[in-house]
Design a protein around this motif. Structure first.
Motif, short mmCIF file in Angstrom:
data_model
loop_
_atom_site.label_atom_id
_atom_site.label_comp_id
_atom_site.label_asym_id
_atom_site.label_seq_id
_atom_site.Cartn_x
_atom_site.Cartn_y
_atom_site.Cartn_z
N GLY A 97 0.81 -1.21 0.00
CA GLY A 97 0.00 0.00 0.00
C GLY A 97 0.85 1.26 0.00
N VAL A 98 0.19 2.38 0.10
CA VAL A 98 0.86 3.68 0.13
C VAL A 98 0.69 4.27 1.52
N THR A 391 2.64 13.89 1.36
CA THR A 391 3.59 13.23 0.49
C THR A 391 3.46 11.72 0.66
N PRO A 392 3.33 10.97 -0.43
CA PRO A 392 3.21 9.51 -0.31
C PRO A 392 4.57 8.84 -0.18
N SER A 393 4.59 7.66 0.40
CA SER A 393 5.80 6.84 0.46
C SER A 393 5.40 5.38 0.27
N PHE A 394 6.36 4.58 -0.21
CA PHE A 394 6.09 3.18 -0.54
C PHE A 394 7.16 2.29 0.09
N GLN A 395 6.77 1.10 0.48
CA GLN A 395 7.71 0.09 0.92
C GLN A 395 7.63 -1.08 -0.04
N TRP A 396 8.69 -1.26 -0.83
CA TRP A 396 8.68 -2.28 -1.86
C TRP A 396 8.73 -3.68 -1.25
N ASN A 397 8.17 -4.62 -1.98
CA ASN A 397 8.04 -5.99 -1.50
C ASN A 397 9.23 -6.83 -1.96
N ARG A 398 10.43 -6.43 -1.55
CA ARG A 398 11.64 -7.12 -1.98
C ARG A 398 11.90 -8.34 -1.11
N ILE A 399 12.24 -9.45 -1.75
CA ILE A 399 12.68 -10.64 -1.02
C ILE A 399 14.08 -10.38 -0.50
N TYR A 415 24.02 3.45 17.23
CA TYR A 415 24.17 4.75 16.57
C TYR A 415 22.84 5.28 16.02
N LEU A 416 21.75 4.53 16.21
CA LEU A 416 20.46 4.89 15.63
C LEU A 416 19.43 5.07 16.73
N ASP A 417 18.39 5.87 16.40
CA ASP A 417 17.27 5.97 17.33
C ASP A 417 16.27 4.84 17.06
N SER A 418 15.23 4.76 17.88
CA SER A 418 14.28 3.65 17.78
C SER A 418 13.57 3.63 16.43
N GLU A 419 13.16 4.79 15.93
CA GLU A 419 12.43 4.83 14.66
C GLU A 419 13.31 4.37 13.51
N ALA A 420 14.58 4.82 13.49
CA ALA A 420 15.48 4.42 12.40
C ALA A 420 15.68 2.91 12.40
N ILE A 421 15.81 2.32 13.59
CA ILE A 421 15.98 0.86 13.68
C ILE A 421 14.77 0.14 13.11
N LEU A 422 13.59 0.58 13.54
CA LEU A 422 12.36 -0.07 13.06
C LEU A 422 12.18 0.10 11.56
N ARG A 423 12.49 1.29 11.02
CA ARG A 423 12.31 1.54 9.59
C ARG A 423 13.21 0.64 8.74
N HIS A 424 14.35 0.23 9.27
CA HIS A 424 15.30 -0.55 8.48
C HIS A 424 15.13 -2.06 8.66
N PRO A 426 13.71 -5.42 7.77
CA PRO A 426 13.09 -5.81 6.49
C PRO A 426 11.73 -6.47 6.63
N TRP A 427 11.36 -6.90 7.82
CA TRP A 427 10.12 -7.65 7.99
C TRP A 427 9.00 -6.83 8.62
N LEU A 428 9.19 -5.50 8.70
CA LEU A 428 8.15 -4.61 9.21
C LEU A 428 7.70 -3.66 8.10
N THR A 429 6.38 -3.48 7.97
CA THR A 429 5.86 -2.50 7.02
C THR A 429 5.81 -1.12 7.67
N ASN A 430 5.60 -0.08 6.87
CA ASN A 430 5.54 1.28 7.40
C ASN A 430 4.39 1.44 8.39
N ASP A 431 3.25 0.82 8.08
CA ASP A 431 2.10 0.91 8.99
C ASP A 431 2.40 0.22 10.32
N GLU A 432 3.07 -0.92 10.26
CA GLU A 432 3.44 -1.61 11.50
C GLU A 432 4.41 -0.79 12.32
#
Length: 482
Positions: A97-98, A391-399, A415-424, A426-432
């Motif tokens: 989704g977007v 502004t829209p953003s997308f999370q691609w469904n890469r294996i 070296y990262l904050d909590s949000e940066a860790i979660l965003r990176h 690979p098994w979490l979507t943006n909504d999650e």
């Protein structure tokens, strides 16, 4: 020649002239080369190979006369490359989704927005362009080429600036041969109908796009008021910078693959490992020989006159398939490379490290990144129409090798904050990620509120008043930390 917005303006307000313009514009549209390509692409996407379906084998008599070959095998095998490619590219970009920065944007676009956006992206890839119609509180998708299941749409572009300013949606009911048209303009839409044996006529006068309708048992539906959008509520989405169907350039390879595959099946079926030598049969033409072979396949026996030295000899045959197999492998590889998509057979047979997977996806990332720009362009114009600043953003469904990528993220976690860790991860979507961050913020507020309230002199021990005092202290602490 295709009609334009200026052609519609030149017609004026005479309703009879406008009706003839609508009918003529649809006829011009359905006879154009772009429409024919889009219609063929719709067929390939719907699991039909038009080229091989029309293929007919022939036999020839001694005088050169051709007859349809009804005796030998004539497989018409179809490989669904085009459908697979379209779904793979669209799902890669839009399966999650977007996501928008503002909380209320997704709600304003409606519950079906993600599914309609995915449908629109598929249509754009197949037809070259698809059209999104904002119908009061939800998105509808218009197809460039009509199919048995959905109407088509004739765009009327402005000759001066190239923007879409009007359009005609058309469809027909085959059972009654009734044709319907809807003319969409900047100031509303008008509906027309043409029944069998009758002239085209107005079925619904022009209405504004946003209407206040009153319903009663006596009067039925009555439009009390209405207005229009600040711009044209139908927005195009293109598949690529060439404004071509994605079938262009690969159709010939798909046809060749299906012909080679079908030819191999035909040869295996016809020969059954045996071929025949007919002696003293110079008078037999192709049709006679085909009848003999058909009889051998069905009855496993045939009568042969041997008084004059005639006869039939059976010989075993090894069907040569290596060259065909090599050709099919080459065509499959070329199709994936030309469409710039990942062939999972190659990925699974290679090195599955995170680096190798990323390298294998590079070509697909390039194409899908380009495709995403056209999706963003559509969404940007839709948000502008609705006066939404987001502004829209997308999370691609890469294996991915999720374990390896997770280990990489956790290695850099200090070296990262909590949000940066979660965003990176690979098994979490943006909504999650957004949901997790909201829960963590709520937990922090509760924890700070309870702790500060408990240490405050004179605080009630039964918990009464905890919410107010805790909230005040929490806001102060968060403010000082910020």
């Amino acid at each position: 020649m295709l009609r334009t917005y200026q052609d519609l303006l030149a017609v004026g307000e005479n309703e009879k002239d406008r009706m003839e313009f609508v009918r003529g514009a649809v006829q011009d549209h359905t006879s154009s080369d772009d429409y024919k390509i889009a219609a063929a692409a719709e067929a390939y996407y719907a699991k039909h190979n038009l080229t091989i379906e029309k293929f007919q084998k022939f036999l020839y008599k001694a005088n050169g006369q051709a007859y349809p070959d009804l005796f030998s095998a004539n497989y018409k095998l179809k490989t669904l490359f085009f459908r697979r490619f379209v779904i793979q590219q669209v799902q890669y970009v839009l399966s999650n989704g977007v996501t928008f920065e503002q909380d209320g944007t997704k709600e304003r676009l409606g519950e079906t927005f993600d599914s309609r956006l995915s449908q629109m992206a598929k249509k754009a890839m197949v037809d070259k362009v698809a059209f999104g119609f904002w119908n009061y509180d939800h998105l509808e998708v218009f197809s460039y080429a009509d199919t048995p299941n959905e109407p088509g749409f004739v765009p009327l572009y402005d000759q001066d600036d190239g923007f879409l300013k009007a359009g005609i949606r058309y469809w027909s009911l085959e059972e009654t041969q009734t044709k319907r048209y809807t003319l969409y303009e900047l100031d509303g839409y008008t509906e027309y109908i043409q029944r069998k044996g009758e002239d085209i006529q107005v079925s619904q006068d022009k209405r504004p796009y946003r209407q206040t309708i009153r319903r009663s048992e006596v009067d039925g539906e009555t439009v009390e008021s209405g207005d229009n959008y600040p711009g044209f509520p139908i927005i195009p989405m293109y598949a690529n910078d060439l404004r071509q169907s994605e079938l262009v350039g690969i159709r010939e390879s798909i046809d060749c693959y299906d012909f080679v595959k079908s030819g191999l099946a035909n040869e295996i079926d016809d020969s059954s490992g045996i071929y025949w030598v007919l002696k003293n049969s110079g008078g037999m033409d192709d049709v006679d020989i085909a009848r003999f072979l058909d009889r051998m396949r069905t009855l496993r026996a045939a009568t042969v006159d041997s008084d004059d030295g005639g006869g039939a000899e059976a010989h075993t045959l090894d069907v040569p398939y290596q060259a065909r197999e090599a050709m099919l492998t080459r065509l499959r590889s070329d199709l994936y490379e030309d469409f710039q998509l990942v062939d999972m057979d190659k990925i699974m047979s290679g090195n599955l490290t995170a680096t190798a997977i990323r390298m294998g996806y590079q070509s697909q990332d390039d194409k899908c990144g380009d495709f995403e720009y056209y999706i963003r362009d559509f969404i940007g114009k839709l948000l502008a129409l609705l006066d939404i600043d987001d502004t829209p953003s997308f999370q691609w469904n890469r294996i991915a090798n999720q374990l390896e990528e997770t280990q990489m993220v956790m290695t850099a976690a200090t070296y990262l904050d909590s949000e940066a860790i979660l965003r990176h991860l690979p098994w979490l979507t943006n909504d999650e990620v957004d949901d997790i961050l909201e829960r963590k913020d709520a937990e922090a507020m509760d924890r700070l509120g309870v702790t500060n309230n408990a240490n405050r002199p004179g605080a009630p021990v039964d918990g009464s008043g905890t919410g107010t005092a805790g909230t005040e202290n929490s806001e102060g602490l968060l403010g000082s930390l910020g």
